[in-house]
Design a protein around this motif. Sequence first.
Motif, mmCIF file in Angstrom:
data_model
loop_
_atom_site.group_PDB
_atom_site.id
_atom_site.type_symbol
_atom_site.label_atom_id
_atom_site.label_comp_id
_atom_site.label_asym_id
_atom_site.label_seq_id
_atom_site.Cartn_x
_atom_site.Cartn_y
_atom_site.Cartn_z
ATOM 1 N N ALA A 1 17.922 -41.816 60.558
ATOM 2 C CA ALA A 1 19.523 -41.157 60.395
ATOM 3 C C ALA A 1 19.900 -40.060 61.365
ATOM 4 N N SER B 1 27.513 -37.294 56.954
ATOM 5 C CA SER B 1 27.194 -35.750 56.136
ATOM 6 C C SER B 1 25.514 -36.831 56.459
ATOM 7 N N LEU B 2 24.652 -35.543 56.782
ATOM 8 C CA LEU B 2 22.838 -36.121 56.908
ATOM 9 C C LEU B 2 22.530 -34.294 55.825
ATOM 10 N N ALA C 1 21.521 -33.850 52.892
ATOM 11 C CA ALA C 1 20.692 -34.713 51.767
ATOM 12 C C ALA C 1 18.742 -34.590 52.368
ATOM 13 N N LEU C 2 19.065 -34.574 53.647
ATOM 14 C CA LEU C 2 18.097 -34.613 55.055
ATOM 15 C C LEU C 2 17.262 -33.198 54.997
ATOM 16 N N THR C 3 18.770 -32.755 54.207
ATOM 17 C CA THR C 3 18.160 -30.934 54.825
ATOM 18 C C THR C 3 17.796 -29.780 54.073
#
Lengths: 325, 177
Positions: free
Chosen positions: A283, A305-306, A308-310
């Motif tokens: 991603a 929008s990343l 959610a991975l952070t």
Amino acid sequence: MELVCPAGTPAALKVAVDAGAGAVYCGFNDETNARNFPGLNFSREELIAGIALAHRRGVKVLVAINTFPRAGGMGLWRSAVDDATRAGADALILADVGLLDYAANKHPKQRLHVSVQAAAANADSIRFYVENFGVHRVVLPRVLSVPEIAAVTKECGCETEVFVFGGLCVMAEGRCSLSSYATGCSPNMQGACSPASHVNYRQERGKMVSRLGEFTINSFAKGEPAAYPTLCKGRFATNGALGYIFEDPTSLDAAAMLPGLKEAGVSALKIEGRQRGRAYIEAVVHAFRQALKALDAGRPIETASLSALTEGQTTTVGAYRKTWR
Amino acid sequence: MSASDLSILPAPPLLILAMRPLPLAPLQPLLSFLIASIVRRHRGLFVRLGAHAGKTFGIHPTDLPFAFELAPKPDRPRLVAVRTLSKGLDVRISGPLGALLGLVNGELDGDALFFSRDLRVEGDFEAVVALRNAVDDAQINLVDEIRSLLGPLGGPFEIVFRMALERLRETHEERGV
């Protein structure tokens, strides 16, 4: 600008290559690299196969040997340098001056990069590495603003690489002793900040409590985004107030800063996260490859929008745009 | 759908209710074959697990009326379904079935599931990290694994299983939440 992507396993390396990496960085499965986590990293055979796969696709492989050798234990680090060179690594990422000296003398044709673990944050410091060891690139610490990066890049005499996504470390990297203090294990010499062997999570009165060694790091209410169990991102009570005294649990996302970094003369953009899974790598690498394509085409960068991975499920541009709190 | 915008939804309540009275015994042969097949096809998994292959892992899909106990010893692997997890397990991992399946299949990132609180871990954290990394590198495809075990029934199973997985992977956006 080269997109430098993480790989903690051969499967992750392949995903990074498929997703658009310009280069992949990885390390051996021992104390010689700063992501020495259980079940992670590459054997000698896996590195050779990984380099072959990457080279077939025109992607470089950079090998991080970026911890500091123990007194009397140089052999492990020197053999890592020798084996990575023999395997065909496109560059070695080193932090220790003794190891840089060894690599420069033993393998004069091998390209060398200065690791972020060296905390080389000004032009004079970086020029020392260039003049003494012929390094080609420095990975800058995550504490500089974009104008500071531009000034360093102009004067340092080699390429600069900066982090654009992932975990943040605002300490003098390679010199931080917080984790060593709490666990007795040094991230700078043994390769794991907050080693899993010393981490514990348990449920207490409806909250998830994280501990590192004998220290309570944080407690998270139900549904509250969690963070890594590092002391620098601990939530502590000081003067009657509870808060993050070193740094908030948040991750770097500098996609919006790419035009400024390009203008600053930066040569390579690094994504943090060798400890992360294939899903994260796919991603994030894909998102930054698209961002770079937009930048090169003169189009506006649409930042995916990343969050959610952070860590903490929030992002920041960190020191790149310094403001006072 | 990218991994970055996945939100984990629980299995449908009606499905859970329907499963509650079912005996676990018929599930056991499939689990035994499944773990034997994974061990046979993914030997590298045990290299990454190292000494942690001798540990015991409790896996609790919080939206199912049963859990699993895994002992990934290379010579005698064991995966059993239980109503409640035993005491004394080295590790307990819990989360919605969709999160656990996504993790095994490499479609979801373990740290991200932890940050979002979809995944809960207790016990030997070093063993958890080793298992997570070993499974992510092994590139296990649970659908392929189970289909290959079922022979002629594999095709219909795959259709049903994929439909169930899709249901579990609905996003909040798709639900209008």
